[in-house]
Write an enzyme that holds these catalytic residues in place. Structure first.
Site, PDB file in Angstrom:
ATOM      1  N   LYS A  40      -0.327  -0.930  13.814  1.00 33.51           N
ATOM      2  CA  LYS A  40      -1.636  -1.351  14.341  1.00 33.51           C
ATOM      3  C   LYS A  40      -1.689  -0.985  15.820  1.00 33.51           C
ATOM      4  CE  LYS A  40      -2.691  -4.792  10.998  1.00 33.51           C
ATOM      5  NZ  LYS A  40      -4.017  -4.509  10.490  1.00 33.51           N
ATOM      6  N   ARG A  55       2.160  13.205   3.563  1.00 30.17           N
ATOM      7  CA  ARG A  55       2.558  14.560   3.986  1.00 30.17           C
ATOM      8  C   ARG A  55       3.811  14.969   3.223  1.00 30.17           C
ATOM      9  NH1 ARG A  55      -0.393  15.120   9.157  1.00 30.17           N
ATOM     10  NH2 ARG A  55       0.268  17.265   9.163  1.00 30.17           N
ATOM     11  N   HIS A  86       0.813  -1.218   0.000  1.00 34.84           N
ATOM     12  CA  HIS A  86       0.000   0.000   0.000  1.00 34.84           C
ATOM     13  C   HIS A  86       0.854   1.279   0.000  1.00 34.84           C
ATOM     14  CE1 HIS A  86      -3.098  -2.818   0.595  1.00 34.84           C
ATOM     15  NE2 HIS A  86      -3.154  -2.833   1.901  1.00 34.84           N
TER      16      HIS A  86
HETATM   17  C1  BG6 Z   1      -5.173  -4.734   4.363  1.00 36.51           C
HETATM   18  C2  BG6 Z   1      -4.329  -5.266   5.473  1.00 36.51           C
HETATM   19  O1  BG6 Z   1      -4.494  -4.843   3.146  1.00 36.51           O
HETATM   20  O2  BG6 Z   1      -5.474  -3.372   4.595  1.00 36.51           O
HETATM   21  C3  BG6 Z   1      -5.005  -5.057   6.814  1.00 36.51           C
HETATM   22  O3  BG6 Z   1      -4.078  -6.641   5.270  1.00 36.51           O
HETATM   23  C4  BG6 Z   1      -5.444  -3.629   6.994  1.00 36.51           C
HETATM   24  O4  BG6 Z   1      -4.151  -5.453   7.871  1.00 36.51           O
HETATM   25  C5  BG6 Z   1      -6.208  -3.140   5.781  1.00 36.51           C
HETATM   26  O5  BG6 Z   1      -6.260  -3.554   8.147  1.00 36.51           O
HETATM   27  C6  BG6 Z   1      -6.504  -1.655   5.868  1.00 36.51           C
HETATM   28  O6  BG6 Z   1      -7.352  -1.274   4.833  1.00 36.51           O
HETATM   29  P1  BG6 Z   1      -8.278  -0.006   4.964  1.00 36.51           P
HETATM   30  O7  BG6 Z   1      -8.877   0.153   3.612  1.00 36.51           O
HETATM   31  O8  BG6 Z   1      -9.280  -0.318   6.033  1.00 36.51           O
HETATM   32  O9  BG6 Z   1      -7.390   1.120   5.370  1.00 36.51           O
END
Ligand code: BG6
Length: 490
Positions: free
Chosen positions: A337, A347, A241
């Site tokens: 987490k 930012r 991500h």
């Molecule tokens: C997922 C992860 O890809 O993205 C999770 O495996 C995480 O651990 C999630 O909670 C977060 O996604 P979003 O869209 O809720 O920010």
């Protein structure tokens, strides 16, 4: 679509992702009249279930965009009538040829286009693809597979998975999802940068001091520990991500908005990145904490987590791009987490104005408060704001750090579509811009694999931080090494 039909098969239909995200996204697309006229949805999983039971299961999670919108229940009923279920093993050719028979029946002679969403653990991907692609290979229409991370644990296992999938599929048939790419603000990143003269010329080491990519959640692994412990936060959030956002942020201008042109630029910038070094990473893990009469569990208290696990639930990292545009600019990532808040943001901290008249007065006091900072808040409360120095109204000369603020909820009406809606629609339409190409994936793993190996090989102990806190202090020292302060804290 003319004489064509689209069948969408959700493999792993009773899983969490399918129930929470995929079926609701399909319904939302149907609700907005975005699905082709002739479509069917199939759920495929091992458990025995009738069509009716599947419909009941799905109906619990469907919602209309805005409560009590007209036609909602009518639309739901129409959608559910198009949903069917087939039970079968994931490695069973027989199961998939029975599914094929049912699909053909629904397709009733029209050109069959098929989309399979593999909402199952990756160790089952190849089995499913082998079985499902065989029946589809003789068809006129297209067959596409959506797969979602984890794509391996490192360069080798990811490469292995890619090679196995490519035994049965062409690269164009594989749609690797990173759901962050479907988020509104992430899509907007390129618009902001490439279509605004006030930003584009500033987008380089000449004006940008550092870039921060921040992800935090205010809950722990809660029952997902079994999956999470195998991967950890670096693989769960950073390698995909946050790195995807970084690539979009830092890429050179693509030749066009075509998928291949954009992905070519993303690969180039990823390949220009330095492999992450151990000294540029801080890892943490949350520990139990009592607050306001409530106790919050430690990561290792999760019954699905092995005792004594060293898996990081928090990480901060400093990454660098060795090219002319970004030489020396730290790209700081932070993901965790069980922190104090749920937030994802980008930012951008700009340099100070050279020779700024307002920097110092003769008395030596600083007037300007801070350098400019541009913030894209991906979630929650989508917003883009720019921190500027501004004169506080009055007879004196006092400066204040103020904000030019674009708050989506104030500026735009209507709900923002869920990331999965956009991505599913793109997969149906064959738009690959927001999906990850295999060379992108290789480049992404190349940055993180060496440090993951070192962290795990040396059994580096994570710094413990209390559940609900701002994370380990090590993250501040890491930023301080580069003369940076995290923008979400100051
Ligand atoms: C997922 C992860 O890809 O993205 C999770 O495996 C995480 O651990 C999630 O909670 C977060 O996604 P979003 O869209 O809720 O920010």
């Amino acid at each position: 679509q003319g004489g064509a039909t689209v069948s969408i098969t959700v493999v792993g239909a009773s899983g969490d992702l399918a129930k929470k995200k995929i079926f609701p996204a399909l319904f939302a697309l149907f609700y907005e009249d975005c699905l082709p006229e002739h479509f069917t949805v199939f759920g495929y999983a091992r458990s025995k279930m009738s069509d009716e039971e599947l419909r009941n299961m799905i109906s619990l999670t469907l919602t209309c965009r805005i409560d009590q919108r007209e036609n909602c229940s009518d639309k739901m009923e129409k959608f559910l009538k198009r949903c069917f279920y087939h039970s079968g093993q994931y490695n069973s050719e027989e199961g998939f040829s029975e599914l094929d028979r049912k699909l053909k029946e629904k397709e009733s002679g029209k050109v069959p286009n098929r989309l399979f969403y593999l909402s199952i653990p990756p160790n089952l991907f190849v089995d499913v693809v082998r079985s499902a692609s065989r029946t589809a290979s003789s068809q006129d229409g297209w067959t596409r597979f959506i797969v979602e991370k984890p794509f391996g644990r490192d360069s080798e296992s990811s490469g292995e998975l890619t090679r196995s999938l490519k035994k049965y599929l062409a690269e164009e048939q594989i749609f690797r999802i990173d759901h962050y790419l479907g988020k509104e603000l992430v899509e907007n990143l390129s618009v902001l940068r490439f279509s605004n003269l006030v930003f584009e010329p500033l987008w380089s080491r000449n004006y940008i001091r550092n870039v921060q990519l921040i992800f935090s959640e205010d809950f722990g692994t809660e029952g997902r520990g079994g999956y999470f412990d195998n991967y950890g936060i670096i693989r769960d959030i950073m390698q995909n991500h946050l790195l995807q956002i970084l690539a979009l942020f830092a890429m050179e201008t693509p030749v066009s908005l075509d998928a291949e042109d954009i992905r070519n630029e993303k690969v180039k910038v990823l390949r220009s990145m330095r492999k992450l070094r151990l000294e540029d990473v801080v890892v943490g893990q949350y520990k139990g904490h009592a607050k306001g009469g409530k106790t919050y569990p430690a990561y290792v208290d999760d019954p699905t987590v092995p005792a004594g696990s060293l898996t990081p639930t928090f990480a901060a990292a400093a990454l660098f791009i060795d090219n002319a545009r970004w030489d020396g600019v730290p790209f700081l990532m932070k993901a965790g987490k069980a922190l104090h808040t749920r937030r994802a943001e980008i930012r951008v901290q700009f340099r100070r104005v050279p020779g700024n008249l307002y920097r110092r007065r003769s008395s030596g006091t600083e007037l300007d408060k801070a350098a400019n900072e541009l913030v894209l808040r991906v979630q929650p409360d989508e917003a883009i704001y720019l921190k500027i120095n501004n004169k506080v109204p009055g007879l004196g000369m006092r400066l204040d750090s103020s904000e030019l603020n674009l708050l989506y909820s104030e500026r735009y009406r209507g709900e923002i579509p869920d990331a999965y809606e956009r991505l599913l629609l793109d997969a149906i339409e064959g738009e690959r811009r927001l999906f990850i190409r295999s060379d992108e994936l290789d480049a992404a793993w190349a940055i993180f694999t060496p440090v993951l190996r070192e962290l795990e090989g040396r059994r580096v102990a994570p710094e413990l931080y209390p559940y609900g806190s701002r994370g380990p202090v090590g993250a501040h020292y890491l930023a301080a090494n580069y003369n940076v302060r995290w923008g979400d804290i100051s």
